[in-house]
Design a protein around this motif. Structure first.
Motif, mmCIF file in Angstrom:
data_model
loop_
_atom_site.group_PDB
_atom_site.id
_atom_site.type_symbol
_atom_site.label_atom_id
_atom_site.label_comp_id
_atom_site.label_asym_id
_atom_site.label_seq_id
_atom_site.Cartn_x
_atom_site.Cartn_y
_atom_site.Cartn_z
ATOM 1 N N ARG A 167 -16.913 6.985 9.652
ATOM 2 C CA ARG A 167 -15.702 7.610 10.166
ATOM 3 C C ARG A 167 -14.462 7.027 9.501
ATOM 4 N N HIS A 168 -14.678 6.140 8.524
ATOM 5 C CA HIS A 168 -13.556 5.411 7.942
ATOM 6 C C HIS A 168 -13.390 5.740 6.472
ATOM 7 N N CYS A 169 -12.164 5.669 6.019
ATOM 8 C CA CYS A 169 -11.902 5.619 4.580
ATOM 9 C C CYS A 169 -12.390 4.261 4.090
ATOM 10 N N MET A 170 -13.208 4.251 3.019
ATOM 11 C CA MET A 170 -13.759 3.020 2.472
ATOM 12 C C MET A 170 -13.258 2.848 1.047
ATOM 13 N N GLY A 171 -13.157 1.596 0.625
ATOM 14 C CA GLY A 171 -12.691 1.358 -0.732
ATOM 15 C C GLY A 171 -13.295 0.126 -1.356
ATOM 16 N N TRP A 172 -13.294 0.082 -2.660
ATOM 17 C CA TRP A 172 -13.666 -1.111 -3.429
ATOM 18 C C TRP A 172 -12.428 -1.624 -4.152
ATOM 19 N N PHE A 173 -12.251 -2.943 -4.092
ATOM 20 C CA PHE A 173 -11.135 -3.610 -4.753
ATOM 21 C C PHE A 173 -11.674 -4.720 -5.642
ATOM 22 N N ARG A 174 -10.893 -5.086 -6.634
ATOM 23 C CA ARG A 174 -11.226 -6.211 -7.499
ATOM 24 C C ARG A 174 -10.024 -7.160 -7.536
ATOM 25 N N GLN A 175 -10.347 -8.450 -7.523
ATOM 26 C CA GLN A 175 -9.317 -9.464 -7.687
ATOM 27 C C GLN A 175 -9.707 -10.364 -8.839
ATOM 28 N N ALA A 176 -9.000 -10.227 -9.948
ATOM 29 C CA ALA A 176 -9.245 -11.066 -11.117
ATOM 30 C C ALA A 176 -8.602 -12.430 -10.893
ATOM 31 N N PRO A 177 -9.070 -13.447 -11.603
ATOM 32 C CA PRO A 177 -8.494 -14.788 -11.435
ATOM 33 C C PRO A 177 -6.981 -14.779 -11.627
ATOM 34 N N GLY A 178 -6.259 -15.308 -10.648
ATOM 35 C CA GLY A 178 -4.812 -15.411 -10.748
ATOM 36 C C GLY A 178 -4.055 -14.129 -10.517
ATOM 37 N N LYS A 179 -4.743 -13.073 -10.080
ATOM 38 C CA LYS A 179 -4.080 -11.778 -9.885
ATOM 39 C C LYS A 179 -4.306 -11.262 -8.473
ATOM 40 N N GLY A 180 -3.584 -10.235 -8.112
ATOM 41 C CA GLY A 180 -3.741 -9.619 -6.807
ATOM 42 C C GLY A 180 -4.903 -8.646 -6.788
ATOM 43 N N ARG A 181 -5.220 -8.141 -5.614
ATOM 44 C CA ARG A 181 -6.318 -7.180 -5.469
ATOM 45 C C ARG A 181 -5.863 -5.808 -5.922
ATOM 46 N N GLU A 182 -6.688 -5.173 -6.724
ATOM 47 C CA GLU A 182 -6.394 -3.828 -7.189
ATOM 48 C C GLU A 182 -7.509 -2.887 -6.753
ATOM 49 N N VAL A 183 -7.115 -1.687 -6.389
ATOM 50 C CA VAL A 183 -8.106 -0.713 -5.959
ATOM 51 C C VAL A 183 -8.872 -0.183 -7.167
ATOM 52 N N LEU A 184 -10.169 0.026 -6.965
ATOM 53 C CA LEU A 184 -11.014 0.607 -7.995
ATOM 54 C C LEU A 184 -11.436 2.029 -7.634
ATOM 55 N N ALA A 185 -11.796 2.231 -6.377
ATOM 56 C CA ALA A 185 -12.280 3.535 -5.943
ATOM 57 C C ALA A 185 -12.221 3.612 -4.422
ATOM 58 N N TYR A 196 -9.028 4.573 10.021
ATOM 59 C CA TYR A 196 -8.986 6.029 10.061
ATOM 60 C C TYR A 196 -9.967 6.608 9.043
ATOM 61 N N ASN A 197 -10.337 7.893 9.224
ATOM 62 C CA ASN A 197 -11.322 8.482 8.315
ATOM 63 C C ASN A 197 -10.688 9.071 7.072
ATOM 64 N N TYR A 198 -9.365 9.033 6.969
ATOM 65 C CA TYR A 198 -8.707 9.549 5.775
ATOM 66 C C TYR A 198 -8.078 8.399 5.005
ATOM 67 N N CYS A 199 -8.038 8.592 3.695
ATOM 68 C CA CYS A 199 -7.389 7.611 2.835
ATOM 69 C C CYS A 199 -5.955 8.072 2.583
ATOM 70 N N LEU A 200 -5.058 7.127 2.432
ATOM 71 C CA LEU A 200 -3.675 7.487 2.120
ATOM 72 C C LEU A 200 -3.580 7.922 0.666
ATOM 73 N N ARG A 201 -2.422 8.468 0.301
ATOM 74 C CA ARG A 201 -2.194 8.951 -1.070
ATOM 75 C C ARG A 201 -2.604 7.866 -2.076
ATOM 76 N N PRO A 202 -3.272 8.302 -3.147
ATOM 77 C CA PRO A 202 -3.616 7.314 -4.168
ATOM 78 C C PRO A 202 -2.377 6.930 -4.971
ATOM 79 N N PRO A 203 -2.334 5.743 -5.550
ATOM 80 C CA PRO A 203 -3.403 4.726 -5.472
ATOM 81 C C PRO A 203 -3.313 3.920 -4.186
ATOM 82 N N SER A 204 -4.487 3.616 -3.624
ATOM 83 C CA SER A 204 -4.523 2.813 -2.417
ATOM 84 C C SER A 204 -4.085 1.385 -2.725
#
Length: 126
Positions: A31-49, A100-108
């Motif tokens: 029932r939720h919007c799901m996402g994958w994020f990546r955090q490279a060394p020394g950087k913030g989290r960025e959305v992948l999908a 919520y089951n919807y994702c907000l406008r990309p990019p998340s």
């Protein structure tokens, strides 16, 4: 509440592939919007999908053509398949869920999401 546990990371050579898993439990995770994020060394989290409750997917430009997000409802598991891995893909990979089951406008962005797993490390060598 949604509990998330990632797995499937590891050390791989450039050009290889990985499939990351995110086991979800709690209140009907699909029932939720799901996402994958990546955090490279020394950087913030960025959305992948992202994948919303209706099955609609979005991808970051950096991952288009190489990343595939999917889910297995029977196993309550979210996946991220990554092909043609490169050293710049090295980082900690997190799955996340919105209440919520919807994702907000990309990019998340990370603040769009309410629940997070602990992450799984991916290291890509040349």
């Amino acid at each position: 509440q949604v509990q998330l546990v990632e797995s499937g990371g590891g050390s791989v050579q450039a050009g290889g592939s990985l499939r990351l898993s995110c086991a979800a439990s709690g209140s009907s995770p699909w029932r939720h919007c799901m996402g994958w994020f990546r955090q490279a060394p020394g950087k913030g989290r960025e959305v992948l999908a992202t994948l919303d409750g209706g099955g609609v997917t979005t991808y970051a430009d950096s991952g288009k053509g190489r990343f595939t997000i999917s889910r297995d409802i029977n196993k309550n598991t979210l996946y991220l398949e990554i092909n043609n891995l490169a050293p710049e893909d090295t980082g900690m990979y997190f799955c996340a869920a919105r209440r919520y089951n919807y994702c907000l406008r990309p990019p998340s962005v990370p603040s769009d999401f309410d629940y997070w797993g602990q992450g799984t490390q991916v290291t890509v060598s040349t």
